[in-house]
Design a protein around this motif. Structure first.
Motif, PDB file in Angstrom:
ATOM      1  N   LEU A   1      20.411  12.668  14.075  1.00 41.83           N
ATOM      2  CA  LEU A   1      21.163  12.394  15.288  1.00 41.83           C
ATOM      3  C   LEU A   1      21.244  10.891  15.523  1.00 41.83           C
ATOM      4  CD1 LEU A   1      22.552  13.322  17.926  1.00 41.83           C
ATOM      5  CD2 LEU A   1      20.268  13.412  18.963  1.00 41.83           C
ATOM      6  N   ASN A   2      22.442  10.390  15.675  1.00 44.89           N
ATOM      7  CA  ASN A   2      22.668   8.982  16.012  1.00 44.89           C
ATOM      8  C   ASN A   2      23.336   8.957  17.387  1.00 44.89           C
ATOM      9  OD1 ASN A   2      23.716   6.390  16.353  1.00 44.89           O
ATOM     10  ND2 ASN A   2      24.061   6.104  14.167  1.00 44.89           N
ATOM     11  N   LYS A   3      22.517   8.764  18.411  1.00 45.34           N
ATOM     12  CA  LYS A   3      23.037   8.875  19.780  1.00 45.34           C
ATOM     13  C   LYS A   3      24.017   7.762  20.108  1.00 45.34           C
ATOM     14  CE  LYS A   3      18.871   9.197  21.567  1.00 45.34           C
ATOM     15  NZ  LYS A   3      18.055   9.566  20.384  1.00 45.34           N
ATOM     16  N   SER A   4      23.771   6.578  19.602  1.00 44.60           N
ATOM     17  CA  SER A   4      24.672   5.473  19.932  1.00 44.60           C
ATOM     18  C   SER A   4      26.060   5.714  19.345  1.00 44.60           C
ATOM     19  CB  SER A   4      24.096   4.149  19.426  1.00 44.60           C
ATOM     20  OG  SER A   4      23.928   4.176  18.024  1.00 44.60           O
ATOM     21  N   ALA A   5      26.103   6.357  18.193  1.00 43.80           N
ATOM     22  CA  ALA A   5      27.388   6.658  17.559  1.00 43.80           C
ATOM     23  C   ALA A   5      27.923   8.023  17.962  1.00 43.80           C
ATOM     24  CB  ALA A   5      27.256   6.588  16.036  1.00 43.80           C
ATOM     25  N   LYS A   6      27.136   8.780  18.718  1.00 42.71           N
ATOM     26  CA  LYS A   6      27.491  10.152  19.086  1.00 42.71           C
ATOM     27  C   LYS A   6      27.854  10.947  17.828  1.00 42.71           C
ATOM     28  CE  LYS A   6      29.211   9.103  23.741  1.00 42.71           C
ATOM     29  NZ  LYS A   6      29.523   7.671  23.558  1.00 42.71           N
TER      30      LYS A   6
ATOM     31  N   LYS B   1      14.869  12.998  19.818  1.00 45.41           N
ATOM     32  CA  LYS B   1      14.542  12.783  18.409  1.00 45.41           C
ATOM     33  C   LYS B   1      15.763  12.253  17.671  1.00 45.41           C
ATOM     34  CE  LYS B   1      11.047  16.354  17.694  1.00 45.41           C
ATOM     35  NZ  LYS B   1      10.648  17.477  16.821  1.00 45.41           N
ATOM     36  N   ASP B   2      15.536  11.698  16.501  1.00 50.25           N
ATOM     37  CA  ASP B   2      16.670  11.323  15.667  1.00 50.25           C
ATOM     38  C   ASP B   2      16.678  12.058  14.334  1.00 50.25           C
ATOM     39  OD1 ASP B   2      15.184   8.045  15.003  1.00 50.25           O
ATOM     40  OD2 ASP B   2      14.623  10.056  14.352  1.00 50.25           O
TER      41      ASP B   2
ATOM     42  N   LEU C   1      20.687  27.793  12.606  1.00 49.52           N
ATOM     43  CA  LEU C   1      20.109  27.138  11.434  1.00 49.52           C
ATOM     44  C   LEU C   1      19.034  26.140  11.844  1.00 49.52           C
ATOM     45  CD1 LEU C   1      20.597  27.225   8.396  1.00 49.52           C
ATOM     46  CD2 LEU C   1      22.320  25.445   8.676  1.00 49.52           C
ATOM     47  N   ILE C   2      19.395  25.170  12.639  1.00 49.74           N
ATOM     48  CA  ILE C   2      18.463  24.096  13.003  1.00 49.74           C
ATOM     49  C   ILE C   2      18.984  23.408  14.256  1.00 49.74           C
ATOM     50  CG2 ILE C   2      19.603  22.332  11.575  1.00 49.74           C
ATOM     51  CD1 ILE C   2      16.760  21.352  10.794  1.00 49.74           C
ATOM     52  N   SER C   3      18.074  22.838  15.025  1.00 48.99           N
ATOM     53  CA  SER C   3      18.478  22.150  16.250  1.00 48.99           C
ATOM     54  C   SER C   3      17.747  20.821  16.374  1.00 48.99           C
ATOM     55  CB  SER C   3      18.186  23.017  17.470  1.00 48.99           C
ATOM     56  OG  SER C   3      16.790  23.236  17.596  1.00 48.99           O
ATOM     57  N   ILE C   4      18.225  20.012  17.298  1.00 53.55           N
ATOM     58  CA  ILE C   4      17.575  18.744  17.577  1.00 53.55           C
ATOM     59  C   ILE C   4      17.862  18.367  19.026  1.00 53.55           C
ATOM     60  CG2 ILE C   4      19.540  17.337  16.772  1.00 53.55           C
ATOM     61  CD1 ILE C   4      17.427  15.354  15.626  1.00 53.55           C
ATOM     62  N   SER C   5      16.869  17.827  19.692  1.00 49.25           N
ATOM     63  CA  SER C   5      17.093  17.344  21.043  1.00 49.25           C
ATOM     64  C   SER C   5      17.299  15.834  21.002  1.00 49.25           C
ATOM     65  CB  SER C   5      15.924  17.693  21.961  1.00 49.25           C
ATOM     66  OG  SER C   5      14.816  16.862  21.663  1.00 49.25           O
ATOM     67  N   SER C   6      17.824  15.327  22.094  1.00 51.17           N
ATOM     68  CA  SER C   6      18.221  13.920  22.100  1.00 51.17           C
ATOM     69  C   SER C   6      17.036  12.955  22.076  1.00 51.17           C
ATOM     70  CB  SER C   6      19.097  13.632  23.321  1.00 51.17           C
ATOM     71  OG  SER C   6      18.390  13.930  24.504  1.00 51.17           O
TER      72      SER C   6
ATOM     73  N   ASP D   1      22.561  16.680  25.376  1.00 51.59           N
ATOM     74  CA  ASP D   1      21.190  16.332  25.010  1.00 51.59           C
ATOM     75  C   ASP D   1      20.538  17.344  24.063  1.00 51.59           C
ATOM     76  OD1 ASP D   1      19.535  17.397  28.129  1.00 51.59           O
ATOM     77  OD2 ASP D   1      20.810  18.451  26.704  1.00 51.59           O
ATOM     78  N   TYR D   2      21.332  18.277  23.583  1.00 49.69           N
ATOM     79  CA  TYR D   2      20.777  19.251  22.651  1.00 49.69           C
ATOM     80  C   TYR D   2      21.865  19.624  21.672  1.00 49.69           C
ATOM     81  CZ  TYR D   2      17.410  22.829  21.264  1.00 49.69           C
ATOM     82  OH  TYR D   2      16.481  23.566  20.588  1.00 49.69           O
ATOM     83  N   PHE D   3      21.476  19.717  20.409  1.00 46.30           N
ATOM     84  CA  PHE D   3      22.457  19.873  19.338  1.00 46.30           C
ATOM     85  C   PHE D   3      21.959  20.935  18.355  1.00 46.30           C
ATOM     86  CE2 PHE D   3      24.537  16.051  20.793  1.00 46.30           C
ATOM     87  CZ  PHE D   3      23.509  15.344  21.373  1.00 46.30           C
TER      88      PHE D   3
END
Lengths: 110, 114
Positions: free
Chosen positions: A66-71, A54-55, A47-52, A31-33
């Motif tokens: 972030l494309n959660k459906s495509a992982k 957000k896209d 550099l940069i992060s994103i949580s699940s 859930d965190y990238f």
């Protein structure tokens, strides 16, 4: 088994153009990238992060999608600069543990 | 110091010897991670410390590997009876809080087992 994959070991882009670095993960619980940048003989730097939830997250020239459906996540660098030449690692996880990809070496050609 | 400091930066050791790698995290960071990067591989998680909690050792590849963190600050990663496959760059990182915060990495220790 690699839970985070960066299938392109290297990428070359002309200065001023867009660099797109890709990353795939297998665990839907992540859930965190994050993206890290690494110069030779130095440790990775964040550099940069994103949580699940957000896209998209944007920071200056850097945008992570972030494309959660495509992982799948990607890092866009616009415009690319020669100083961006480095190895880029994506990381994904949940809780304490993060899994890193094998990295993509980006070369920005002046 | 301003960043995460690791020592030594390079270590060459003979197969079968023990080695100790040191990490000084950023002051005030409660979370500390050890990773290693073998040639052509990604960063492999080894162990995680958070405050006074029991460490997460799930990434240690064998019982030859151990780590401790004294006083919630400095950490030492020990590899006993080193093998050639232990050759890698060992990276330490620290972060202010557990989990969802970016970790700051040291420059790494390049270990070569000959």
């Amino acid at each position: 088994d690699q839970q985070v994959k960066q299938n392109s070991p290297s990428l070359s882009v002309q200065e001023g153009r867009i660099s797109i670095l890709n990353c795939d993960y297998t665990n839907s619980m992540f859930d965190y990238f994050l993206w890290y940048k690494k110069y030779p003989a130095e440790g990775p730097t964040f550099l940069i992060s994103i949580s699940s939830i957000k896209d998209k997250n944007e920071d200056g020239r850097f945008t992570v999608f972030l494309n959660k459906s495509a992982k799948h996540l990607s890092l866009h660098i616009v415009p690319s600069q020669p100083g961006d030449s480095a190895v880029y690692f994506c990381a994904a996880g949940a809780g304490n543990q993060f899994y890193f990809g094998t990295g993509t070496s980006l070369t920005v050609i002046p | 110091g301003a960043g995460v400091s690791q020592s030594p930066s390079n270590k060459v050791t003979e197969k079968g010897k023990d080695v100790e790698l040191r990490c000084d995290p950023i002051s005030g960071h409660t979370a500390l991670y050890w990773y290693r990067q073998s040639l052509g591989q990604g960063l492999e998680f080894l162990i995680y410390f958070q405050g006074n909690s029991a460490p997460d050792k799930s990434g240690l590849p064998s019982d030859r590997f151990s780590a401790e963190r004294t006083g919630g600050s400095v950490s030492t990663l020990t590899i006993q009876r080193t093998q050639q496959e232990d050759s890698a760059v060992y990276l330490c990182a620290s972060s202010l809080v557990r989990g969802k915060a970016e970790a700051f990495f040291g420059q790494g220790t390049r270990l070569t087992v000959v």
